[in-house]
Structures are given as structure tokens and as C-alpha cells.
Design an enzyme around this catalytic site. Structure first.
Site, PDB file in Angstrom:
ATOM      1  N   ASN A  14       0.833  -1.219   0.000  1.00 53.67           N
ATOM      2  CA  ASN A  14       0.000   0.000   0.000  1.00 53.67           C
ATOM      3  C   ASN A  14       0.858   1.255   0.000  1.00 53.67           C
ATOM      4  O   ASN A  14       0.506   2.249  -0.642  1.00 53.67           O
ATOM      5  CB  ASN A  14      -0.958  -0.001   1.196  1.00 53.67           C
ATOM      6  CG  ASN A  14      -2.165  -0.860   0.931  1.00 53.67           C
ATOM      7  OD1 ASN A  14      -3.028  -0.475   0.148  1.00 53.67           O
ATOM      8  ND2 ASN A  14      -2.217  -2.043   1.528  1.00 53.67           N
ATOM      9  N   LYS A  65       0.292  -3.349  21.000  1.00 58.76           N
ATOM     10  CA  LYS A  65       0.263  -1.884  21.036  1.00 58.76           C
ATOM     11  C   LYS A  65       1.677  -1.379  21.299  1.00 58.76           C
ATOM     12  O   LYS A  65       2.601  -2.188  21.490  1.00 58.76           O
ATOM     13  CB  LYS A  65      -0.702  -1.395  22.124  1.00 58.76           C
ATOM     14  CG  LYS A  65      -0.314  -1.843  23.519  1.00 58.76           C
ATOM     15  CD  LYS A  65      -1.299  -1.326  24.560  1.00 58.76           C
ATOM     16  CE  LYS A  65      -0.853  -1.745  25.958  1.00 58.76           C
ATOM     17  NZ  LYS A  65      -1.699  -1.288  27.023  1.00 58.76           N
ATOM     18  N   MET A  92       0.606  -3.442  12.488  1.00 61.93           N
ATOM     19  CA  MET A  92      -0.037  -4.532  13.215  1.00 61.93           C
ATOM     20  C   MET A  92      -0.245  -4.252  14.707  1.00 61.93           C
ATOM     21  O   MET A  92      -0.322  -5.171  15.506  1.00 61.93           O
ATOM     22  CB  MET A  92       0.765  -5.835  13.022  1.00 61.93           C
ATOM     23  CG  MET A  92       0.873  -6.267  11.572  1.00 61.93           C
ATOM     24  SD  MET A  92      -0.748  -6.421  10.760  1.00 61.93           S
ATOM     25  CE  MET A  92      -1.320  -7.944  11.507  1.00 61.93           C
ATOM     26  N   ARG A  93      -0.314  -2.979  15.057  1.00 61.83           N
ATOM     27  CA  ARG A  93      -0.532  -2.626  16.465  1.00 61.83           C
ATOM     28  C   ARG A  93      -1.684  -1.627  16.589  1.00 61.83           C
ATOM     29  O   ARG A  93      -1.956  -0.891  15.642  1.00 61.83           O
ATOM     30  CB  ARG A  93       0.729  -2.006  17.060  1.00 61.83           C
ATOM     31  CG  ARG A  93       1.824  -3.022  17.255  1.00 61.83           C
ATOM     32  CD  ARG A  93       3.135  -2.380  17.577  1.00 61.83           C
ATOM     33  NE  ARG A  93       4.169  -3.388  17.455  1.00 61.83           N
ATOM     34  CZ  ARG A  93       4.552  -4.195  18.442  1.00 61.83           C
ATOM     35  NH1 ARG A  93       4.032  -4.053  19.637  1.00 61.83           N
ATOM     36  NH2 ARG A  93       5.469  -5.121  18.233  1.00 61.83           N
ATOM     37  N   ILE A  95      -3.467   1.679  17.844  1.00 59.46           N
ATOM     38  CA  ILE A  95      -3.060   3.057  18.128  1.00 59.46           C
ATOM     39  C   ILE A  95      -3.778   3.551  19.384  1.00 59.46           C
ATOM     40  O   ILE A  95      -4.989   3.372  19.516  1.00 59.46           O
ATOM     41  CB  ILE A  95      -3.465   3.938  16.913  1.00 59.46           C
ATOM     42  CG1 ILE A  95      -2.619   3.579  15.698  1.00 59.46           C
ATOM     43  CG2 ILE A  95      -3.420   5.411  17.215  1.00 59.46           C
ATOM     44  CD1 ILE A  95      -1.173   3.935  15.836  1.00 59.46           C
ATOM     45  N   ASN A 109      -6.528   4.320   8.234  1.00 64.19           N
ATOM     46  CA  ASN A 109      -6.100   2.917   8.161  1.00 64.19           C
ATOM     47  C   ASN A 109      -6.800   2.262   6.984  1.00 64.19           C
ATOM     48  O   ASN A 109      -7.861   2.708   6.559  1.00 64.19           O
ATOM     49  CB  ASN A 109      -6.489   2.208   9.467  1.00 64.19           C
ATOM     50  CG  ASN A 109      -6.048   0.752   9.479  1.00 64.19           C
ATOM     51  OD1 ASN A 109      -4.918   0.430   9.092  1.00 64.19           O
ATOM     52  ND2 ASN A 109      -6.927  -0.133   9.904  1.00 64.19           N
ATOM     53  N   HIS A 111      -8.273  -1.528   5.847  1.00 66.46           N
ATOM     54  CA  HIS A 111      -8.596  -2.843   6.416  1.00 66.46           C
ATOM     55  C   HIS A 111      -9.150  -3.740   5.302  1.00 66.46           C
ATOM     56  O   HIS A 111      -9.992  -3.299   4.516  1.00 66.46           O
ATOM     57  CB  HIS A 111      -9.631  -2.665   7.535  1.00 66.46           C
ATOM     58  CG  HIS A 111      -9.956  -3.949   8.215  1.00 66.46           C
ATOM     59  ND1 HIS A 111      -9.104  -4.544   9.130  1.00 66.46           N
ATOM     60  CD2 HIS A 111     -11.020  -4.785   8.093  1.00 66.46           C
ATOM     61  CE1 HIS A 111      -9.646  -5.674   9.539  1.00 66.46           C
ATOM     62  NE2 HIS A 111     -10.805  -5.848   8.931  1.00 66.46           N
TER      63      HIS A 111
HETATM   64  C1  GRF Z   1      -3.385  -4.938   3.916  1.00 65.60           C
HETATM   65  O1  GRF Z   1      -4.132  -6.051   3.509  1.00 65.60           O
HETATM   66  C2  GRF Z   1      -4.200  -4.020   4.787  1.00 65.60           C
HETATM   67  O2  GRF Z   1      -5.546  -4.058   4.502  1.00 65.60           O
HETATM   68  C3  GRF Z   1      -3.937  -4.561   6.169  1.00 65.60           C
HETATM   69  O3  GRF Z   1      -2.607  -4.997   6.142  1.00 65.60           O
HETATM   70  C4  GRF Z   1      -2.230  -5.328   4.812  1.00 65.60           C
HETATM   71  C5  GRF Z   1      -0.994  -4.527   4.502  1.00 65.60           C
HETATM   72  O4  GRF Z   1      -0.417  -4.876   3.290  1.00 65.60           O
HETATM   73  N1  GRF Z   1      -4.205  -3.533   7.148  1.00 65.60           N
HETATM   74  P1  GRF Z   1       0.848  -4.100   2.720  1.00 65.60           P
HETATM   75  O5  GRF Z   1       1.949  -4.210   3.781  1.00 65.60           O
HETATM   76  O6  GRF Z   1       0.448  -2.702   2.446  1.00 65.60           O
HETATM   77  O7  GRF Z   1       1.209  -4.862   1.488  1.00 65.60           O
END
Ligand code: GRF
Length: 203
Positions: A14, A65, A92-93, A95, A109, A111
Site C-alpha cells: 500500500n 500496542k 499490526m498494532r 493506536i 487505516n 482494512h
Molecule cells: C493490507 O491487507 C491491509 O488491509 C492490512 O494490512 C495489509 C498490509 O499490506 N491492514 P501491505 O503491507 O500494504 O502490502
């Protein structure tokens, strides 16, 4: 120039989608800094390759966290770069207060589900196991809850009869890479209004 800071723990696709949109001239912003809680996260390499300042800030003793002092350290870096928006990209934490206080309605974010369904981890797998026929992704503001702030953009992905979690996640990510630059574009252009939970695009 509107500045963003990206925070992620993983592969950073992303982040790459955002950086590519900037390079193509589709997104008129600056990605000022990329921060990770994982020392060898690919997102940091991808930032370095693109000449964007990237740094690892050790998360401290918790698993889900950051310690308050560590949150403050993240905030200090973001402040130093004068970022207007904090973009979580696979962070992965959860906020907490220090962040939320410093950046109210200024943290977003992405998701991998159509919220409010399937909050939490491996949302694409939850969706497949539940048997939904339409999955997707959501870009939302971050608030005190988990995966539940006001929704900015959603994009759907049809589930195929022979889908595996991996294949479904791959197609969801394709949509994420469209949705995230779009959402950042709307915010950076000051094109949205947030009324309680509901985000509206200005006329
Ligand atoms: C994505 O699937 C997003 O929706 C989730 O974590 C993943 C991150 O992927 N929150 P990347 O590291 O951006 O490839």
C-alpha cells in the site's frame, strides 16, 4: 505541500501504491517519512529504494500496542516532519491515546474487509469462512476502537466459488491499491466533511 507519514509492519504494497500515485502525478502530496515497528520490514526497504526517509522504532514490551513513551517517539518523528496525515499501511498494532490526541481525525487505516464486518486479523479469511459472496476493503479514520472509525472509502471484491484465502486477499489488495491513494487524495484536497460517523464528499 500536504505531507504524510506512513507507518507499517509488513511488505508495504500500500505504501508502494501511494508512492507510485505520487510519482505518476496522480497524488499531489509528499510522503515525508516511513516508520516501522519491525526492523527488517520490507516496507522500509521499499521506502529507501525510493529515497524516502525510513526508520525502525522498536515497539517496546507489548505485542499488540506501543508503550506510551514509544508512541511519543513515533509522534515526535512525525511532528519533526510536519506531517498533516498519518497513514497506517499494514501496521499490526493498536493506536492509543498519545497518537489520537496529537492527530485527531488525522490518522487513517486500510482494512481488508467491508467494515463493520470482519474486524481484526486475516479479515479475508474470516470473510471466506463465513461464506460471504462480496468481500472488499475499507479506508477509515482511526479512533479509540479497533477497525471502527468513520468510513472514507470502500471497494468491493466478488468472492469466487473456488477462492482460497490467498487468492481472495490478492484481489482485495488490488482494490486497496486504488482505494488508499483515492482516500489520501480526498483528504489532502480538503474534500471531505466528517459528521459524527459519516464522511461526506463536499459538493
Ligand atoms: C493490507 O491487507 C491491509 O488491509 C492490512 O494490512 C495489509 C498490509 O499490506 N491492514 P501491505 O503491507 O500494504 O502490502
Amino acid at each position: 505541500m500536504f505531507k504524510i507519514g506512513v507507518i507499517g509492519s509488513g511488505k508495504g504494497s500500500n505504501f508502494v501504491a501511494l508512492a507510485d500515485a505520487v510519482n505518476r502525478g496522480q497524488l499531489d502530496i509528499e510522503i515525508s517519512v516511513v516508520i516501522s515497528d519491525v526492523e527488517n520490514a520490507f516496507i522500509l526497504d521499499r521506502a529507501k529504494e525510493r529515497g524516502i526517509e525510513s526508520l525502525y522504532i522498536p515497539p517496546g514490551k507489548f505485542k499488540t500496542k506501543l508503550e506510551p513513551e514509544v508512541e511519543q517517539a513515533y509522534v515526535n518523528v512525525l511532528k519533526k516532519h510536519n506531517v498533516d496525515l498519518v497513514v497506517l499501511a499494514g501496521f499490526m498494532r493498536i493506536i492509543k491515546n498519545t497518537f489520537l490526541r496529537e492527530y485527531p481525525k488525522r490518522i487513517i487505516n486500510i482494512h481488508p474487509s467491508l467494515l463493520p464486518s470482519f474486524k481484526g486479523l486475516e479479515a479475508w479469511k474470516q470473510a471466506l469462512e463465513y461464506g460471504v459472496k462480496v468481500a472488499g476493503c475499507t479506508v477509515h479514520f482511526v479512533d479509540e476502537g479497533v477497525d471502527c472509525g468513520p468510513i472514507i472509502i470502500q471497494r468491493e471484491v466478488m468472492v469466487k466459488p473456488d477462492d482460497t484465502p490467498e487468492r481472495l486477499h490478492e484481489r482485495i489488495q488490488v482494490q486497496e491499491h486504488i482505494a488508499y491513494p483515492e482516500a489520501v487524495c480526498l483528504i489532502s484536497n480538503n474534500a471531505i466533511i466528517v459528521e459524527d460517523r459519516v464522511v461526506r464528499v463536499k459538493e
